[in-house]
Design a protein around this motif. Structure first.
Motif, mmCIF file in Angstrom:
data_model
loop_
_atom_site.group_PDB
_atom_site.id
_atom_site.type_symbol
_atom_site.label_atom_id
_atom_site.label_comp_id
_atom_site.label_asym_id
_atom_site.label_seq_id
_atom_site.Cartn_x
_atom_site.Cartn_y
_atom_site.Cartn_z
ATOM 1 N N GLY A 35 0.737 -1.281 -0.114
ATOM 2 C CA GLY A 35 0.113 0.069 0.158
ATOM 3 C C GLY A 35 0.356 1.380 -0.194
ATOM 4 O O GLY A 35 0.101 2.097 0.001
ATOM 5 N N GLU A 36 2.284 0.740 0.455
ATOM 6 C CA GLU A 36 2.878 2.417 0.218
ATOM 7 C C GLU A 36 3.694 2.508 -1.126
ATOM 8 O O GLU A 36 5.382 2.846 -1.315
ATOM 9 C CB GLU A 36 3.676 2.385 1.517
ATOM 10 N N GLU A 37 3.877 1.996 -2.249
ATOM 11 C CA GLU A 37 4.542 1.577 -3.934
ATOM 12 C C GLU A 37 4.768 2.983 -3.660
ATOM 13 O O GLU A 37 3.800 4.115 -4.268
ATOM 14 C CB GLU A 37 4.104 0.649 -4.442
ATOM 15 N N LEU A 38 5.849 2.901 -4.817
ATOM 16 C CA LEU A 38 5.666 4.139 -5.198
ATOM 17 C C LEU A 38 5.850 3.957 -6.413
ATOM 18 O O LEU A 38 7.463 3.420 -7.308
ATOM 19 C CB LEU A 38 8.049 4.603 -5.187
ATOM 20 N N ARG A 39 4.683 4.048 -6.954
ATOM 21 C CA ARG A 39 4.797 3.398 -8.434
ATOM 22 C C ARG A 39 4.002 4.921 -9.725
ATOM 23 O O ARG A 39 4.073 4.993 -11.224
ATOM 24 C CB ARG A 39 3.431 2.543 -8.742
ATOM 25 N N ASP A 40 4.262 5.981 -8.976
ATOM 26 C CA ASP A 40 3.289 7.045 -9.633
ATOM 27 C C ASP A 40 3.945 8.098 -10.213
ATOM 28 O O ASP A 40 5.399 8.409 -9.477
ATOM 29 C CB ASP A 40 2.179 7.966 -8.355
ATOM 30 N N ALA A 41 4.220 8.040 -11.575
ATOM 31 C CA ALA A 41 5.386 9.120 -12.470
ATOM 32 C C ALA A 41 5.187 10.748 -12.552
ATOM 33 O O ALA A 41 6.067 10.891 -11.835
ATOM 34 C CB ALA A 41 4.817 8.384 -13.704
ATOM 35 N N ALA A 42 3.479 10.850 -12.580
ATOM 36 C CA ALA A 42 3.379 12.370 -11.616
ATOM 37 C C ALA A 42 3.754 12.842 -10.755
ATOM 38 O O ALA A 42 4.675 13.985 -10.395
ATOM 39 C CB ALA A 42 2.268 12.378 -12.016
ATOM 40 N N ALA A 43 3.916 11.747 -9.988
ATOM 41 C CA ALA A 43 4.415 12.404 -8.420
ATOM 42 C C ALA A 43 5.912 11.966 -8.408
ATOM 43 O O ALA A 43 6.180 13.099 -7.513
ATOM 44 C CB ALA A 43 4.149 10.842 -7.170
ATOM 45 N N ALA A 44 6.784 11.213 -8.431
ATOM 46 C CA ALA A 44 7.780 10.910 -8.776
ATOM 47 C C ALA A 44 8.054 12.679 -9.423
ATOM 48 O O ALA A 44 9.508 13.125 -9.357
ATOM 49 C CB ALA A 44 8.360 10.097 -9.542
ATOM 50 N N ARG A 45 8.100 13.324 -10.865
ATOM 51 C CA ARG A 45 8.235 14.470 -11.237
ATOM 52 C C ARG A 45 7.749 16.032 -10.162
ATOM 53 O O ARG A 45 8.528 16.202 -10.201
ATOM 54 C CB ARG A 45 7.387 14.599 -12.829
ATOM 55 N N ALA A 46 6.924 15.437 -9.495
ATOM 56 C CA ALA A 46 6.883 16.676 -9.142
ATOM 57 C C ALA A 46 7.844 16.829 -7.726
ATOM 58 O O ALA A 46 8.312 17.457 -7.404
ATOM 59 C CB ALA A 46 4.936 16.304 -8.918
ATOM 60 N N GLU A 47 7.949 15.000 -6.893
ATOM 61 C CA GLU A 47 8.976 15.808 -6.414
ATOM 62 C C GLU A 47 10.184 16.242 -6.648
ATOM 63 O O GLU A 47 11.146 16.783 -6.144
ATOM 64 C CB GLU A 47 8.841 13.991 -5.929
ATOM 65 N N LEU A 48 10.683 15.183 -7.602
ATOM 66 C CA LEU A 48 11.960 16.024 -8.024
ATOM 67 C C LEU A 48 11.629 17.281 -8.197
ATOM 68 O O LEU A 48 12.832 17.936 -8.187
ATOM 69 C CB LEU A 48 12.393 14.933 -9.396
ATOM 70 N N ALA A 49 10.903 18.166 -9.202
ATOM 71 C CA ALA A 49 10.645 19.151 -8.964
ATOM 72 C C ALA A 49 10.748 20.538 -7.438
ATOM 73 O O ALA A 49 11.554 21.369 -8.162
ATOM 74 C CB ALA A 49 9.553 19.576 -9.771
ATOM 75 N N ALA A 50 10.389 19.710 -7.163
ATOM 76 C CA ALA A 50 10.131 20.486 -5.196
ATOM 77 C C ALA A 50 11.966 20.108 -5.178
ATOM 78 O O ALA A 50 11.897 21.455 -4.415
ATOM 79 C CB ALA A 50 9.250 19.345 -4.592
#
Length: 303
Positions: A35-50
């Motif tokens: 339930g805690e997987e990091l699979r969302d590419a949009a979230a990964a992009r937002a995290e990198l941008a932040a």
């Protein structure tokens, strides 16, 4: 032979990394964290941008073989955010895998690691820039010894650095004994992770004295009880003359830990951790730990 850091967009000089998060995860999926997987590419992009907005220049993803690293997605994320990304090969602890996956790698793990470092991960064409392996709690079981031996073989074939997950920060000296003493890996090619989770200054100094790299990577929700001791541990090592062996990372392993989902995430490393460390050791050392040290730790004379 030119020394370079192998990013998902190709090899770059270490001096181009900028401010580096030396241990983190854009993608990660393990049965140990349902339930805690990091699979969302949009979230990964937002995290990198932040992270980029806080002055970040490079993220080193320690997600190894079989844990959802999504290598094919990494180049676009790097281009779109302007953040260098380094991918990993290697294997985590056996509890993160089913037995069929591990059985399929028996006798060929080193070959797989070498292929992913030199030719690419799967069909993505993305080459890994480091080998990630893991120890156990105060010990090295048969799986750890097998994977570390394969990692050492892959290092000798390529020059790649070996990054080691230390379970709760323990077992550092056993890891160095196996990799450096037994397998002949130069200590400056070994990066020990999670030292902040076992705030033992004697072991820290002994490990640093070997010439390896010590990564302090947090905050970590599961190990928060030791996070507050990190500045003291870093200061102790700096005062002992080991400021040039230190790395810093965020180690975001769950979706709820991402800043875009309400957690500290990657930006926290630069927004809060770095200023707090500067109070203990000064701005100049923090700058070197975030820039000059990773430029040397991850640069390789590839062969």
């Amino acid at each position: 032979m030119v020394s370079a850091v192998r990013t998902v967009l190709g090899d770059v000089p270490g001096g181009e990394l900028g401010v580096c998060d030396a241990h983190d995860h854009l993608f990660f999926a393990s049965p140990r964290l349902p339930g805690e997987e990091l699979r969302d590419a949009a979230a990964a992009r937002a995290e990198l941008a932040a992270f980029r907005e806080q002055g970040g220049g490079t993220v080193v993803q320690w997600t190894p073989y079989g844990l959802g690293r999504r290598a094919a997605d990494l180049p676009a994320l790097s281009r779109e955010t302007g953040v260098h990304v380094v991918a990993a090969t290697g294997l985590h602890q056996d509890v993160h895998y089913d037995q069929d996956t591990l059985a399929a790698l028996r006798g060929r793990a080193a070959d797989v690691f070498v292929a992913e470092l030199t030719r690419g991960i799967g069909t993505s064409g993305v080459r890994a820039g480091l080998i990630k392996v893991a120890g156990g709690f105060h010990a090295l079981d048969a799986h750890a010894r097998w994977t570390m031996s394969a990692a050492a073989e892959a290092h000798h074939a390529t020059g790649a650095p070996i990054a080691v997950h230390l379970e709760l920060g323990t077992g550092a000296l056993d890891v160095l004994e196996l990799l450096c003493g037994g397998a002949g890996v130069p200590p400056d090619r070994v990066i020990l992770g999670h030292l902040n989770r076992s705030p033992d200054p004697v072991t820290h100094r002994q490990a640093a004295g070997s010439g390896c790299w010590l990564a302090f990577d947090g905050p970590s929700r599961g190990n928060h009880a030791t996070d507050w001791r990190m500045p003291d541990a870093v200061r102790d090592l700096a005062e002992a003359g080991f400021g040039d062996r230190l790395l810093l990372g965020g180690d975001t392993t769950t979706a709820s830990a991402r800043s875009v989902d309400g957690g500290p995430g990657m930006p926290y490393l630069l927004r809060r951790v770095a200023p707090r460390l500067a109070l203990a050791v000064g701005d100049e050392l923090v700058r070197r730990v975030l820039t000059e040290n990773p430029a040397r730790a991850f640069a390789v004379d590839w062969h």
